[in-house]
Design a protein around this motif. Structure first.
Motif, short mmCIF file in Angstrom:
data_model
loop_
_atom_site.label_atom_id
_atom_site.label_comp_id
_atom_site.label_asym_id
_atom_site.label_seq_id
_atom_site.Cartn_x
_atom_site.Cartn_y
_atom_site.Cartn_z
N VAL A 26 -25.56 55.20 -0.74
CA VAL A 26 -26.32 55.02 0.51
C VAL A 26 -25.86 55.46 1.74
N CYS A 27 -24.48 55.26 1.89
CA CYS A 27 -23.66 55.68 3.11
C CYS A 27 -23.92 57.34 3.25
N SER A 28 -23.85 58.08 1.92
CA SER A 28 -24.02 59.58 2.05
C SER A 28 -25.59 59.96 2.11
N LEU A 29 -26.46 59.04 2.11
CA LEU A 29 -28.01 59.27 2.50
C LEU A 29 -28.27 60.45 0.91
N ASP A 30 -27.79 60.01 0.05
CA ASP A 30 -28.16 60.76 -1.24
C ASP A 30 -29.06 59.91 -2.12
N PHE A 31 -30.23 60.34 -1.78
CA PHE A 31 -31.43 59.72 -2.43
C PHE A 31 -31.23 59.74 -3.88
N PHE A 32 -31.06 60.62 -4.45
CA PHE A 32 -31.02 60.89 -6.01
C PHE A 32 -29.93 59.94 -6.57
N SER A 33 -28.67 59.99 -5.84
CA SER A 33 -27.52 59.47 -6.33
C SER A 33 -28.00 57.97 -6.14
N MET A 34 -28.75 57.50 -4.82
CA MET A 34 -29.10 56.17 -5.07
C MET A 34 -29.76 55.46 -6.15
N LYS A 35 -30.78 56.48 -6.38
CA LYS A 35 -31.57 56.09 -7.81
C LYS A 35 -30.82 55.83 -9.03
N GLU A 36 -29.86 56.92 -9.25
CA GLU A 36 -29.12 56.68 -10.36
C GLU A 36 -28.02 55.71 -10.40
N THR A 37 -27.39 55.52 -9.22
CA THR A 37 -26.50 54.49 -9.22
C THR A 37 -27.13 52.93 -9.39
N ILE A 38 -28.44 52.87 -8.93
CA ILE A 38 -29.14 51.58 -9.01
C ILE A 38 -29.37 51.20 -10.48
N LYS A 39 -29.83 52.41 -10.91
CA LYS A 39 -30.24 52.39 -12.57
C LYS A 39 -28.81 51.93 -13.33
N GLU A 40 -27.99 52.66 -13.08
CA GLU A 40 -26.79 52.51 -13.81
C GLU A 40 -26.35 50.89 -13.66
N ALA A 41 -26.25 50.53 -12.59
CA ALA A 41 -25.99 49.00 -12.18
C ALA A 41 -26.96 48.26 -12.87
N ASN A 43 -28.71 48.56 -15.64
CA ASN A 43 -28.41 48.86 -16.89
C ASN A 43 -27.16 48.14 -17.28
N ALA A 44 -26.36 48.13 -16.34
CA ALA A 44 -24.91 47.33 -16.68
C ALA A 44 -24.85 46.03 -16.51
N GLY A 45 -26.05 45.10 -16.16
CA GLY A 45 -26.30 44.12 -15.93
C GLY A 45 -25.91 43.22 -14.92
N VAL A 46 -25.84 44.21 -13.62
CA VAL A 46 -25.38 43.66 -12.50
C VAL A 46 -26.87 42.98 -11.74
N SER A 47 -26.53 41.86 -11.36
CA SER A 47 -27.51 41.07 -10.72
C SER A 47 -28.54 41.83 -9.59
N THR A 48 -29.73 41.89 -9.55
CA THR A 48 -30.42 42.43 -8.62
C THR A 48 -30.07 41.92 -7.30
#
Ligand code: B12
Length: 221
Positions: A26-41, A43-48
């Motif tokens: 989010v800090c680096s304003l990298d949209f694709f990385s935001m999507k990817e890291t949110i998806k990873e989280a 899938n890893a069971g981190v709560s919304t």
């Protein structure tokens, strides 16, 4: 960028790993990385709630308005639509009955805040119907009369939509047989400019507070 201290914010080290990655994206304003890291989280069971509150919102402190727009879009795209089976399971655990319907009032096309609200509600296991943006007051009334609808949430950011929001509230009040449906308003303009002057059952300063109020209503009816 400072890493989160997992002890201080009360999450496990594993969750902290994903939360830090989200903040960085989010800090680096990298949209694709935001999507990817949110998806990873997810899938890893981190709560919304942790993803939004401790990750995205934390990152927004540094990234400002552009970060906000990108992050809200990334959330809306990547938060899984919790499948029916999982929702029903959460439903039983939390004893929810009834549907929550949300939309942005007619004349107003701001959707980011509403979408965050929808993501958080789904992660709670609530049955949510999203009417989108620019929703006619009459549509809210029509939907409120469906038997399983218990809560109507209206998002409102644009002062020029005030006549429409007043109309929607009046229609909902008159058409609300036996006080079946509760109405909650959210969106920056509502809280700052009109506040309690609008006759809704509740006003929410943010999505998390809104979900807390709705959770309470759905459990206690
Ligand atoms: C992003 C944005 C846009 C984007 C919207 C993109 C989108 N898909 O949503 C675009 C560029 C399209 C846009 C357009 C316009 N915008 Co604009 N926009 C903003 C901005 C920068 C951010 C709004 C936002 O998304 N905030 C982030 C979300 C997360 O916050 P939020 O909406 O408040 O939601 C949170 C809570 O309020 C709550 N919540 C929200 N809804 C609900 C509902 C319920 C039921 C509950 C419980 C909780 C809840 O949950 C969220 C998370 O906590 C604001 C300025 C600002 N910094 O607020 C201006 C702002 C809202 N826009 C403004 C204006 C004037 C416009 C335009 C008229 C500009 C123009 N001249 O064209 C148009 C209007 C178009 C229209 N007909 O609606 C003004 C409104 C002023 C006013 N009081 O009327 C603002 C305040 C900017 C300003 N300072 O002038 N905008």
């Amino acid at each position: 960028m400072q890493e989160v201290n997992t002890e201080i914010i009360g999450i496990s080290e594993k969750d902290g790993y994903f939360i830090n990655k989200i903040i960085e994206a989010v800090c680096s304003l990298d949209f694709f990385s935001m999507k990817e890291t949110i998806k990873e989280a997810v899938n890893a069971g981190v709560s919304t709630i942790d993803i939004i509150k401790k990750g995205v919102l934390e990152g927004l402190e540094e990234s400002g308005e552009m970060g906000l727009i990108l992050a809200a879009e990334a959330l809306a795209e990547e938060m899984p639509n919790i499948d029916e089976e999982k929702r029903k399971k959460l439903d039983q655990e939390r004893n929810y009955s009834g549907k929550v319907v949300v939309g942005t009032i007619k004349g107003d096309i701001h959707s980011l805040g509403k979408n965050i609200l929808v993501s958080v509600m789904k992660s709670y296991g609530m049955d949510v119907m999203d009417l989108g943006v620019d929703v006619e007051p009459e549509k809210f009334l029509e939907i409120s009369q469906l038997p399983d609808v218990k809560v109507i949430g209206i998002s409102y950011l644009l002062s020029s939509a005030e006549p429409e929001i007043r109309k929607a509230l009046a229609l909902l009040k008159n058409g609300n047989q036996n006080n079946k449906v509760k109405v909650i308003l959210g969106g920056a303009a509502v809280v700052k400019e009109l506040g309690n002057e609008l006759n809704a059952d509740a006003l929410a300063p943010d999505a998390l507070k809104g979900v807390e109020i709705i959770d309470n209503w759905l459990r206690n009816q």
